[in-house]
Design a protein around this motif. Structure first.
Motif, PDB file in Angstrom:
ATOM      1  N   PRO A  64      -4.527   8.418 -11.918  1.00  0.00           N
ATOM      2  CA  PRO A  64      -3.423   7.793 -12.649  1.00  0.00           C
ATOM      3  C   PRO A  64      -3.181   6.356 -12.189  1.00  0.00           C
ATOM      4  O   PRO A  64      -3.616   5.943 -11.116  1.00  0.00           O
ATOM      5  N   MET A  65      -2.435   5.625 -13.021  1.00  0.00           N
ATOM      6  CA  MET A  65      -1.985   4.305 -12.613  1.00  0.00           C
ATOM      7  C   MET A  65      -0.897   4.459 -11.555  1.00  0.00           C
ATOM      8  O   MET A  65      -0.132   5.430 -11.557  1.00  0.00           O
ATOM      9  N   LEU A  66      -0.860   3.504 -10.628  1.00  0.00           N
ATOM     10  CA  LEU A  66       0.046   3.570  -9.493  1.00  0.00           C
ATOM     11  C   LEU A  66       0.872   2.287  -9.396  1.00  0.00           C
ATOM     12  O   LEU A  66       0.407   1.212  -9.805  1.00  0.00           O
ATOM     13  N   PRO A  67       2.086   2.374  -8.841  1.00  0.00           N
ATOM     14  CA  PRO A  67       2.846   1.138  -8.583  1.00  0.00           C
ATOM     15  C   PRO A  67       2.057   0.215  -7.655  1.00  0.00           C
ATOM     16  O   PRO A  67       1.540   0.636  -6.625  1.00  0.00           O
ATOM     17  N   SER A  68       1.960  -1.045  -8.034  1.00  0.00           N
ATOM     18  CA  SER A  68       1.211  -2.012  -7.248  1.00  0.00           C
ATOM     19  C   SER A  68       1.827  -3.386  -7.477  1.00  0.00           C
ATOM     20  O   SER A  68       2.942  -3.510  -7.987  1.00  0.00           O
ATOM     21  N   ARG A  69       1.090  -4.411  -7.101  1.00  0.00           N
ATOM     22  CA  ARG A  69       1.519  -5.793  -7.317  1.00  0.00           C
ATOM     23  C   ARG A  69       0.284  -6.611  -7.601  1.00  0.00           C
ATOM     24  O   ARG A  69      -0.719  -6.483  -6.909  1.00  0.00           O
ATOM     25  N   PHE A  70       0.356  -7.449  -8.641  1.00  0.00           N
ATOM     26  CA  PHE A  70      -0.774  -8.325  -8.938  1.00  0.00           C
ATOM     27  C   PHE A  70      -0.243  -9.692  -9.342  1.00  0.00           C
ATOM     28  O   PHE A  70       0.676  -9.793 -10.161  1.00  0.00           O
ATOM     29  N   GLU A  71      -0.825 -10.728  -8.734  1.00  0.00           N
ATOM     30  CA  GLU A  71      -0.394 -12.102  -8.954  1.00  0.00           C
ATOM     31  C   GLU A  71       1.117 -12.219  -8.816  1.00  0.00           C
ATOM     32  O   GLU A  71       1.787 -12.909  -9.575  1.00  0.00           O
ATOM     33  N   GLY A  72       1.655 -11.504  -7.812  1.00  0.00           N
ATOM     34  CA  GLY A  72       3.031 -11.695  -7.399  1.00  0.00           C
ATOM     35  C   GLY A  72       4.076 -10.868  -8.096  1.00  0.00           C
ATOM     36  O   GLY A  72       5.262 -10.995  -7.798  1.00  0.00           O
ATOM     37  N   THR A  73       3.687  -9.974  -9.021  1.00  0.00           N
ATOM     38  CA  THR A  73       4.651  -9.183  -9.775  1.00  0.00           C
ATOM     39  C   THR A  73       4.303  -7.707  -9.652  1.00  0.00           C
ATOM     40  O   THR A  73       3.144  -7.313  -9.817  1.00  0.00           O
ATOM     41  N   GLU A  74       5.302  -6.877  -9.382  1.00  0.00           N
ATOM     42  CA  GLU A  74       5.080  -5.444  -9.304  1.00  0.00           C
ATOM     43  C   GLU A  74       4.888  -4.864 -10.703  1.00  0.00           C
ATOM     44  O   GLU A  74       5.629  -5.199 -11.636  1.00  0.00           O
ATOM     45  N   LEU A  75       3.904  -3.999 -10.830  1.00  0.00           N
ATOM     46  CA  LEU A  75       3.601  -3.327 -12.086  1.00  0.00           C
ATOM     47  C   LEU A  75       2.677  -2.156 -11.787  1.00  0.00           C
ATOM     48  O   LEU A  75       2.087  -2.069 -10.706  1.00  0.00           O
ATOM     49  N   ASP A  76       2.559  -1.244 -12.737  1.00  0.00           N
ATOM     50  CA  ASP A  76       1.617  -0.139 -12.578  1.00  0.00           C
ATOM     51  C   ASP A  76       0.203  -0.644 -12.858  1.00  0.00           C
ATOM     52  O   ASP A  76      -0.052  -1.279 -13.884  1.00  0.00           O
ATOM     53  N   CYS A  77      -0.707  -0.356 -11.927  1.00  0.00           N
ATOM     54  CA  CYS A  77      -2.108  -0.753 -12.052  1.00  0.00           C
ATOM     55  C   CYS A  77      -2.989   0.474 -11.941  1.00  0.00           C
ATOM     56  O   CYS A  77      -2.568   1.520 -11.435  1.00  0.00           O
ATOM     57  N   TYR A  78      -4.211   0.334 -12.390  1.00  0.00           N
ATOM     58  CA  TYR A  78      -5.187   1.396 -12.169  1.00  0.00           C
ATOM     59  C   TYR A  78      -5.354   1.614 -10.663  1.00  0.00           C
ATOM     60  O   TYR A  78      -5.278   0.661  -9.876  1.00  0.00           O
ATOM     61  N   SER A  79      -5.554   2.852 -10.283  1.00  0.00           N
ATOM     62  CA  SER A  79      -5.793   3.154  -8.874  1.00  0.00           C
ATOM     63  C   SER A  79      -7.001   2.377  -8.377  1.00  0.00           C
ATOM     64  O   SER A  79      -7.986   2.205  -9.102  1.00  0.00           O
ATOM     65  N   SER A  80      -6.937   1.927  -7.140  1.00  0.00           N
ATOM     66  CA  SER A  80      -8.072   1.246  -6.531  1.00  0.00           C
ATOM     67  C   SER A  80      -9.134   2.273  -6.140  1.00  0.00           C
ATOM     68  O   SER A  80      -8.887   3.484  -6.175  1.00  0.00           O
ATOM     69  N   LEU A  81     -10.311   1.782  -5.745  1.00  0.00           N
ATOM     70  CA  LEU A  81     -11.333   2.730  -5.309  1.00  0.00           C
ATOM     71  C   LEU A  81     -10.842   3.482  -4.079  1.00  0.00           C
ATOM     72  O   LEU A  81     -10.971   4.705  -3.993  1.00  0.00           O
ATOM     73  N   ILE A  82     -10.257   2.762  -3.099  1.00  0.00           N
ATOM     74  CA  ILE A  82      -9.637   3.405  -1.939  1.00  0.00           C
ATOM     75  C   ILE A  82      -8.183   2.960  -1.894  1.00  0.00           C
ATOM     76  O   ILE A  82      -7.887   1.767  -1.892  1.00  0.00           O
ATOM     77  N   ASN A  83      -7.267   3.935  -1.840  1.00  0.00           N
ATOM     78  CA  ASN A  83      -5.833   3.683  -1.866  1.00  0.00           C
ATOM     79  C   ASN A  83      -5.205   4.191  -0.575  1.00  0.00           C
ATOM     80  O   ASN A  83      -5.426   5.332  -0.177  1.00  0.00           O
ATOM     81  N   ILE A  84      -4.423   3.317   0.072  1.00  0.00           N
ATOM     82  CA  ILE A  84      -3.788   3.640   1.342  1.00  0.00           C
ATOM     83  C   ILE A  84      -2.308   3.301   1.220  1.00  0.00           C
ATOM     84  O   ILE A  84      -1.949   2.143   1.023  1.00  0.00           O
ATOM     85  N   GLY A  85      -1.423   4.288   1.313  1.00  0.00           N
ATOM     86  CA  GLY A  85       0.010   4.068   1.254  1.00  0.00           C
ATOM     87  C   GLY A  85       0.551   4.023  -0.159  1.00  0.00           C
ATOM     88  O   GLY A  85      -0.192   4.053  -1.148  1.00  0.00           O
ATOM     89  N   HIS A  86       1.887   3.945  -0.247  1.00  0.00           N
ATOM     90  CA  HIS A  86       2.600   3.950  -1.522  1.00  0.00           C
ATOM     91  C   HIS A  86       3.575   2.778  -1.553  1.00  0.00           C
ATOM     92  O   HIS A  86       4.302   2.536  -0.592  1.00  0.00           O
TER      93      HIS A  86
END
Length: 523
Positions: A175-197
């Motif tokens: 699933p998509m997970l809460p993340s941050r990209f280019e300075g803004t929090e948004l749901d992103c596709y899971s990374s290949l390796i995910n550590i923490g929430h």
């Protein structure tokens, strides 16, 4: 700083370069009062140790009169340190106990390293079973997988000859997970390796994770990025149309749908993570991204993402005490980009990035820059760079902001480094969002014993700065850039090497106060 990455039989010790250290400074390293090496880098690997033992390591700065170079800048020494040594630090480290290896190809996991079998479930089961005294082993072979998750007190060993290979199918990163990209929090596709929430209101929720081994960790690269963008394009177009906007209003049509692409390794609210001795390649966007995290150490790695848009190498984002050393880069964007959020959200969250150390790294083949910003609304301070060869980068060391950002960048110190440029400026892209209440502040930058080559590589963007030093502050009412010092600077190539590139001897500075330039050599 005197610290070490600890194994059952090895210590990789590293330390800050002292203010009084010279270029090529040597250091004596002692183990339990016995001298074990003299090194000309601020790191030393000590092998052949016993598991579960205390060892005192003492590091001293010394004028040794010219020991012969050894392997990786090390040379064996006798039983006593130099009498003229100036101690940097002394600390006791405890080697780890030997761990039980969980082989993903063994029962009950039965992963298959043939490059075609999808092994996500098998590898994830092994990671879930990994306890504090275990390590998950990826043996030789190519193990195809989707997104994986690591928990506290776990270790992943990707052995020499092994590849943990992510697919190019976006469905494998759900699933998509809460993340941050280019300075803004948004749901992103899971990374290949995910550590923490992700939780910007809290501290660490995942601790003591190690990824190492000598093999390769790769994702789907450009193919995965393009598949994600295509999958998201329709949704984004509809959302923008509802607000009277379109994809054409942005830098590229791919900009907005591309913001949800997975990273290669993502750490959110993580603490004490080590990534060592692996090749990291072909993330669909940034390769290693740490958000609201602390004590992240990366060493002995190779980053490869030359054909990936936004293919940054290593990005600390509102994180503290992040260290990277002895790494090689060939990336499709910045090799390192230090961030802390984008206006207006980054100003409100207000979590700075602090105490970043970058040393003994090499970027001679490709990459845009070693950058701070442009997302720096939460502030960036205390960044130190030394003993690096950045001669292959388009921009060298670059501090970048935009008029809307707010925040600050201060306390950047660079020493004993080769690069094309030093650039401090506002950039014309990624400047959407509500402006901060105050303009950004840029101050306290020091560059000492640096060689600035000027010019641009053949593959650089048209219009890339060619000047060796390019400083362009924001117009009023923003404050000028303050407190920039260049000491002992060589412009252009060394005498007899060849002709200097265009711009090699050029210095441009506008809207800058307290600029100090001394001891400059040309050619």
């Amino acid at each position: 700083m005197l610290d070490a990455c600890v194994r059952d039989d090895t210590l990789t010790v590293y330390w800050d370069k002292p203010a009084t250290a010279t270029a090529g400074q040597r250091y004596d390293v002692m183990l339990n009062d016995t001298a074990v090496a003299t090194v000309d880098r601020t790191r030393c690997r000590i092998d052949g140790l016993a598991a579960g033992r205390d060892y005192r390591v003492t590091v001293s700065m010394v004028d040794d009169g010219g020991h012969d170079d050894g392997v990786n800048g090390e040379s064996a020494v006798g039983d006593a340190a130099d009498d003229d040594a100036v101690m940097i630090g002394s600390r006791v480290f405890h080697t780890a106990e030997r761990k039980r290896m969980i082989d993903v190809t063994a029962e009950p996991y039965q992963a298959i390293g043939d490059g075609t079998t999808l092994n996500t479930a098998a590898i994830q089961r092994a990671l879930d079973d990994c306890g504090p005294h275990d390590a998950v082993l990826i043996p030789a072979g190519t193990f195809l997988t989707g997104a994986l998750r690591m928990h506290s007190d776990s270790e992943l060993v990707v052995s020499s000859g092994a590849a943990l290979q992510g697919t190019a199918d976006p469905h494998d990163y759900l699933p998509m997970l809460p993340s941050r990209f280019e300075g803004t929090e948004l749901d992103c596709y899971s990374s290949l390796i995910n550590i923490g929430h992700l939780d910007h209101t809290a501290g660490p929720n995942c601790r003591n994770v190690t990824i190492r081994g000598g093999g390769t960790i790769a994702s789907g690269g450009r193919a995965l990025a393009e598949a994600v963008i295509e999958r998201e394009r329709g949704r984004v177009e509809a959302e923008l149309a509802a607000t009277g906007q379109s994809l054409d209003d942005y830098e590229k049509p791919e900009t907005i749908p591309g913001r949800v692409r997975p990273r290669l390794i993502n750490m959110s609210n993580a603490s004490h993570v080590e990534i060592a001795d692996v090749t990291l390649k072909d993330g669909a966007s940034w390769n290693v991204h740490m958000i609201y995290s602390d004590h992240i150490v990366t060493h002995g790695c190779t980053f490869e993402s030359h054909d990936v848009w936004n293919g940054d190498g290593w990005d600390p984002d509102s994180s503290e005490d992040c260290v990277i050393f002895d790494c090689d880069f060939d990336t499709g964007d910045d090799i390192i980009a230090i961030k802390s959020g984008k206006n207006p959200e980054g100003n409100v969250i207000n979590r700075p990035t602090r105490r970043v150390r970058i040393f003994d790294c090499r970027a001679t083949r490709g990459g845009h820059g070693l950058a701070i910003g442009s997302e720096m609304s939460g502030g960036v301070e205390d960044v130190r760079i030394w003993d690096c060869d950045l001669s292959g980068l388009w921009y060298g060391v670059e501090v970048k902001t935009t008029p809307k950002r707010g925040g600050w960048v201060r306390g950047l110190h660079v020493r004993d480094t080769v690069m094309r440029h030093v650039i401090i400026r506002a950039v014309p892209y990624n400047d959407d969002g509500v402006a901060a209440g105050v303009p950004p502040v840029l101050e306290d930058f020091r560059f000492e014993r640096v060689q600035l080559l000027g010019g641009v590589p053949a593959d650089a963007d048209e219009g890339a700065p060619r000047e060796a030093i390019y400083i362009q502050g924001l117009p009023e009412p923003a404050p000028p850039i303050r407190g920039v010092a260049f000491h002992d600077v060589a412009l252009g190539v060394a005498t007899g090497v060849g002709d200097a590139e265009p711009g090699a001897y050029d210095i441009v500075a506008n809207r800058c106060e307290g600029l100090e330039i001394r001891d400059v050599r040309c050619g």
